[in-house]
Design a protein around this motif. Structure first.
Motif, PDB file in Angstrom:
ATOM      1  N   ASP A 467      35.158  43.057  39.079  1.00  0.00           N
ATOM      2  CA  ASP A 467      35.163  43.449  40.530  1.00  0.00           C
ATOM      3  C   ASP A 467      34.707  44.951  40.562  1.00  0.00           C
ATOM      4  O   ASP A 467      35.432  45.672  39.576  1.00  0.00           O
ATOM      5  CB  ASP A 467      36.281  42.966  41.235  1.00  0.00           C
ATOM      6  N   ILE A 468      34.201  45.538  41.443  1.00  0.00           N
ATOM      7  CA  ILE A 468      33.871  46.785  41.556  1.00  0.00           C
ATOM      8  C   ILE A 468      34.505  47.167  42.721  1.00  0.00           C
ATOM      9  O   ILE A 468      34.034  46.677  44.129  1.00  0.00           O
ATOM     10  CB  ILE A 468      32.578  47.320  41.546  1.00  0.00           C
ATOM     11  N   LYS A 469      35.595  48.250  42.956  1.00  0.00           N
ATOM     12  CA  LYS A 469      35.992  48.698  44.291  1.00  0.00           C
ATOM     13  C   LYS A 469      35.779  50.205  44.321  1.00  0.00           C
ATOM     14  O   LYS A 469      35.159  50.922  43.493  1.00  0.00           O
ATOM     15  CB  LYS A 469      37.669  48.464  44.068  1.00  0.00           C
ATOM     16  N   PHE A 471      37.826  52.589  44.228  1.00  0.00           N
ATOM     17  CA  PHE A 471      38.571  53.382  43.299  1.00  0.00           C
ATOM     18  C   PHE A 471      38.277  53.160  41.974  1.00  0.00           C
ATOM     19  O   PHE A 471      38.973  53.742  41.180  1.00  0.00           O
ATOM     20  CB  PHE A 471      39.954  53.327  43.709  1.00  0.00           C
ATOM     21  N   GLY A 472      37.547  52.301  41.417  1.00  0.00           N
ATOM     22  CA  GLY A 472      37.506  51.860  40.301  1.00  0.00           C
ATOM     23  C   GLY A 472      36.641  50.426  39.822  1.00  0.00           C
ATOM     24  O   GLY A 472      36.501  49.762  40.840  1.00  0.00           O
ATOM     25  N   VAL A 473      37.056  50.245  38.594  1.00  0.00           N
ATOM     26  CA  VAL A 473      36.282  49.000  38.113  1.00  0.00           C
ATOM     27  C   VAL A 473      37.296  47.958  37.475  1.00  0.00           C
ATOM     28  O   VAL A 473      38.062  48.469  36.435  1.00  0.00           O
ATOM     29  CB  VAL A 473      34.899  49.178  37.237  1.00  0.00           C
ATOM     30  N   PHE A 474      37.403  46.663  37.761  1.00  0.00           N
ATOM     31  CA  PHE A 474      38.337  45.804  37.202  1.00  0.00           C
ATOM     32  C   PHE A 474      37.758  45.115  36.190  1.00  0.00           C
ATOM     33  O   PHE A 474      36.617  44.469  36.270  1.00  0.00           O
ATOM     34  CB  PHE A 474      38.782  44.781  38.252  1.00  0.00           C
ATOM     35  N   VAL A 475      38.352  44.976  34.838  1.00  0.00           N
ATOM     36  CA  VAL A 475      37.566  44.311  33.846  1.00  0.00           C
ATOM     37  C   VAL A 475      38.387  43.145  33.166  1.00  0.00           C
ATOM     38  O   VAL A 475      39.694  43.472  33.109  1.00  0.00           O
ATOM     39  CB  VAL A 475      37.428  45.440  32.445  1.00  0.00           C
ATOM     40  N   GLU A 476      38.132  42.068  33.176  1.00  0.00           N
ATOM     41  CA  GLU A 476      38.743  41.154  32.904  1.00  0.00           C
ATOM     42  C   GLU A 476      39.085  41.071  31.314  1.00  0.00           C
ATOM     43  O   GLU A 476      37.792  40.982  30.489  1.00  0.00           O
ATOM     44  CB  GLU A 476      38.114  39.666  33.226  1.00  0.00           C
ATOM     45  N   LEU A 477      40.073  40.848  30.912  1.00  0.00           N
ATOM     46  CA  LEU A 477      40.416  40.808  29.538  1.00  0.00           C
ATOM     47  C   LEU A 477      40.880  39.580  29.005  1.00  0.00           C
ATOM     48  O   LEU A 477      40.946  39.308  27.548  1.00  0.00           O
ATOM     49  CB  LEU A 477      41.557  42.066  29.183  1.00  0.00           C
ATOM     50  N   GLY A 478      41.295  38.641  29.577  1.00  0.00           N
ATOM     51  CA  GLY A 478      41.624  37.355  29.533  1.00  0.00           C
ATOM     52  C   GLY A 478      42.030  36.508  30.705  1.00  0.00           C
ATOM     53  O   GLY A 478      41.858  37.112  31.857  1.00  0.00           O
ATOM     54  N   HIS A 479      42.375  35.339  30.460  1.00  0.00           N
ATOM     55  CA  HIS A 479      42.737  34.646  31.733  1.00  0.00           C
ATOM     56  C   HIS A 479      44.215  35.175  32.504  1.00  0.00           C
ATOM     57  O   HIS A 479      45.054  35.505  31.991  1.00  0.00           O
ATOM     58  CB  HIS A 479      43.221  33.189  31.358  1.00  0.00           C
ATOM     59  N   ASN A 480      43.718  35.565  33.794  1.00  0.00           N
ATOM     60  CA  ASN A 480      44.641  36.197  34.772  1.00  0.00           C
ATOM     61  C   ASN A 480      45.003  37.476  34.261  1.00  0.00           C
ATOM     62  O   ASN A 480      46.033  38.001  34.497  1.00  0.00           O
ATOM     63  CB  ASN A 480      45.761  35.357  34.989  1.00  0.00           C
ATOM     64  N   ILE A 481      44.235  38.176  33.380  1.00  0.00           N
ATOM     65  CA  ILE A 481      44.635  39.468  32.895  1.00  0.00           C
ATOM     66  C   ILE A 481      43.365  40.376  33.028  1.00  0.00           C
ATOM     67  O   ILE A 481      42.405  40.098  32.618  1.00  0.00           O
ATOM     68  CB  ILE A 481      44.846  39.411  31.182  1.00  0.00           C
ATOM     69  N   ASP A 482      43.678  41.504  34.161  1.00  0.00           N
ATOM     70  CA  ASP A 482      42.824  42.407  34.287  1.00  0.00           C
ATOM     71  C   ASP A 482      43.093  43.607  33.945  1.00  0.00           C
ATOM     72  O   ASP A 482      44.354  44.012  33.930  1.00  0.00           O
ATOM     73  CB  ASP A 482      42.298  42.308  35.918  1.00  0.00           C
ATOM     74  N   GLY A 483      42.148  44.733  33.912  1.00  0.00           N
ATOM     75  CA  GLY A 483      42.790  46.128  33.582  1.00  0.00           C
ATOM     76  C   GLY A 483      41.716  46.939  34.457  1.00  0.00           C
ATOM     77  O   GLY A 483      40.706  46.383  34.819  1.00  0.00           O
ATOM     78  N   LYS A 500      28.621  43.480  38.121  1.00  0.00           N
ATOM     79  CA  LYS A 500      29.463  42.563  37.656  1.00  0.00           C
ATOM     80  C   LYS A 500      29.059  41.899  36.570  1.00  0.00           C
ATOM     81  O   LYS A 500      27.998  41.241  36.675  1.00  0.00           O
ATOM     82  CB  LYS A 500      29.822  41.520  38.943  1.00  0.00           C
ATOM     83  N   GLY A 501      29.852  41.372  35.819  1.00  0.00           N
ATOM     84  CA  GLY A 501      29.464  40.560  34.604  1.00  0.00           C
ATOM     85  C   GLY A 501      28.887  41.203  33.277  1.00  0.00           C
ATOM     86  O   GLY A 501      29.010  40.724  32.106  1.00  0.00           O
TER      87      GLY A 501
END
Length: 556
Positions: A467-469, A471-483, A500-501
């Motif tokens: 996701d891109i907000k 204030f920043g960018v969310f990066v998926e590092l694993g199942h239900n784990i975002d940074g 995205k992607g």
């Protein structure tokens, strides 16, 4: 005011004496006389009336209802002599008795002009001039059509009427009566009574004749009238059926007269002093008073302050509880309360009150007993698209979807229902807005906590842009784990070029297992890469310089 009575068609100026004579005209020779009973045989009674031939009457004329015979042979009896039939006198004992009564009545009431004489009877015959009226004791009266007050097409035979005597002929023993005279006298009397009542400033004692939902019918001073439901109490419109009974006495005052309906409008309120005037200098906004719950509705309760004063307590002013659905959850009819006056309108006679203003604020009490981090039990009140509201005792708390589970797609409305009990953690108490935020997920291990067991600060990770907000960018590092990579940590990448992607390499700069948050940085990774490149370059430069120096020394 009444200024016109019901009119009647007087018709032509009739000669009442002529009508009287025509209506009661007897057969020629008809007269009262006395006779002697000479024989009683079977159903015939033979009477000597001084003629060549005796007259005869049916035995039923001298027989009582119980079957006994009133007279015997030799008794003298009065009879009405009505002429002859085949030389035999036509006589009647009953007609004689009737004529005697008629004569007695005429003689006793010959002074009809000096006093009012009222008679009651049934219309038994109708002729061109009027009606024959017969009383219960057999008296006959004549009522001219113009004095009847009856409609031309009205069926009148058998109708019982009451009328006044207007003429008596003692010579003919006949009586003329008028229903119109009596009606007009009653109308005038009612008109006078109504005028007197309307002009009377004093309250009148009235008797309740009938009770309906729209008002009560009363009789006061001989006049009937209606007290409308909104003229009964200063509290406002009420249902009289719940408060009054037929036969009870009330004090009223006439307030108007409806000419069309011929009805007086009475008021119970107008007969009493206005209680709102009495409290004008006694009550003001902010005062506390005692009141009794008199009625409960869906939207609030009406409170009786006494002296016909009623105030309104809106449901929103009953309790600090936001989920109060009906006043009867807290109140009951007859309950005494201490309330605060919040609004008074003397002109509109409206008074509003508050109960909750005199109660301690639940939020203040909650703050004293709880703090951030406390675990409390709550009952689900209602569910929304963004979360669930829980009753946690004195206040309500919000369990937002994102605080209910570590799963980013979790929806409270899909997992809970109203009435469910949950153990939750207080994560925020907003004193200014008086709001409490709750968390369910903080009572369970987060995926980030597991992630932190194998990862640490400075580790380089690879993830997918989820996701891109702003204030920043969310990066998926694993199942239900975002940074999260904040905007200022994206360099040298340009945010507008990130999709995205996309796969990105970044470095972990912070892991917070308790909150489930991971902070990432491309910028820091790039710095590390730059630092390593410089170091490698420096190392290579130093090695080259050393080799050259060695060659120089060997070649010398």
């Amino acid at each position: 005011m009444m200024d016109k009575m019901i009119g009647f068609d007087d018709g032509s100026e009739e000669d009442f004496a002529t009508l009287l004579e025509q209506s009661f005209k007897k057969n020629e020779g008809g007269k009262l006389t006395n006779g002697v009973i000479v024989n009683i045989k079977d159903d015939q009674v033979t009477v000597d009336v001084g003629e060549k031939v005796e007259g005869k009457i049916n035995i039923s004329e001298i027989t009582l209802p119980d079957g006994s015979i009133v007279f015997k042979v030799g008794d003298k009896i009065p009879v009405m002599f009505n002429g002859y039939r085949n030389e035999r006198p036509m006589i009647s004992y009953k007609s004689a008795i009737k004529a005697s009564k008629q004569k007695e009545f005429a003689e006793q009431n010959s002074d009809f002009e000096t006093r009012e004489i009222i008679v009651k009877g049934k219309i038994v015959k109708e002729n061109k001039g009027g009606y024959i009226v017969e009383s219960e004791d057999g008296l006959e009266f004549f009522m001219p059509r113009s004095q009847s007050g009856l409609k031309k097409d009205e069926k009148v035979l058998g109708k019982v009427i009451t009328a006044a005597v207007i003429k008596v002929d003692t010579a003919e023993n006949s009586v003329l009566i008028s229903r119109v005279k009596l009606i007009r006298e009653k109308q005038k009397a009612k008109k006078d009574a109504i005028n007197e009542i309307l002009e009377n400033p004093q309250p009148l004692q009235a008797t309740i004749k009938s009770v309906a939902s729209f008002g009560i019918f009363v009789e006061a001073g001989g006049v009937d009238g209606l007290v409308r439901y909104d003229e009964i109490s200063f509290k406002g419109p009420i249902n009289p059926v719940n408060s009054f009974k037929v036969g009870e006495s009330v004090y009223v005052k006439a307030i108007s007269y409806d000419k069309e309906k011929n009805r007086v409008a009475f008021s119970i309120k107008a007969a009493a002093s206005d209680p709102w005037d009495e409290i004008r200098d006694e009550l003001e906004v902010g005062d506390t008073v005692k009141a009794v719950v008199s009625n409960i509705e869906d939207y609030g309760a009406f409170l009786d302050l006494g002296n016909d004063i009623e105030g309104f307590l809106h449901i929103s002013e009953i309790s600090w509880k936001k989920n109060l659905k009906h006043p009867n959850e807290v109140l009951k009819v007859g309950q005494e309360l201490t309330v605060e006056i919040t609004e008074i309108d003397f002109e509109k006679r409206k008074l509003r009150m508050s109960l909750k203003k005199l109660l301690a604020k639940p939020f203040d009490s909650f703050k004293q007993k709880h703090k951030i981090g406390d675990v409390v039990s709550g009952k689900v009140l209602n569910l929304t698209d963004f979360g669930a509201f829980l009753d946690i005792g004195e206040v309500e708390g919000l369990l937002h979807n994102e605080d209910a589970s570590w799963s980013r797609d979790f929806k409270c409305k899909d997992s809970f229902k109203a009435g469910d009990t949950l153990e939750v953690k207080i994560i925020k108490i907003d004193t200014e807005k008086e709001k409490v935020s709750l968390s369910l997920k903080e009572l369970a291990d987060s995926p980030v906590a597991e992630f932190s067991k194998t990862h640490k600060f400075g580790d380089v990770v690879n993830g997918t842009v989820r996701d891109i907000k702003d204030f920043g960018v969310f990066v998926e590092l694993g199942h239900n784990i975002d940074g999260l990579i904040p905007n200022d940590e994206l360099y040298p990448r340009k945010k507008e070029e990130i999709l995205k992607g996309d796969k990105v390499d970044c470095v972990i700069v912070n892991i917070a297992p308790e909150s489930g948050k991971i902070r990432l940085s491309i910028k820091r990774l790039q710095k590390e890469k730059d630092r390593e490149a410089v170091k490698k370059f420096n190392d290579q430069s130093d090695e080259s310089s050393f080799s050259n120096d060695l060659k120089d020394r060997l070649g010398s």
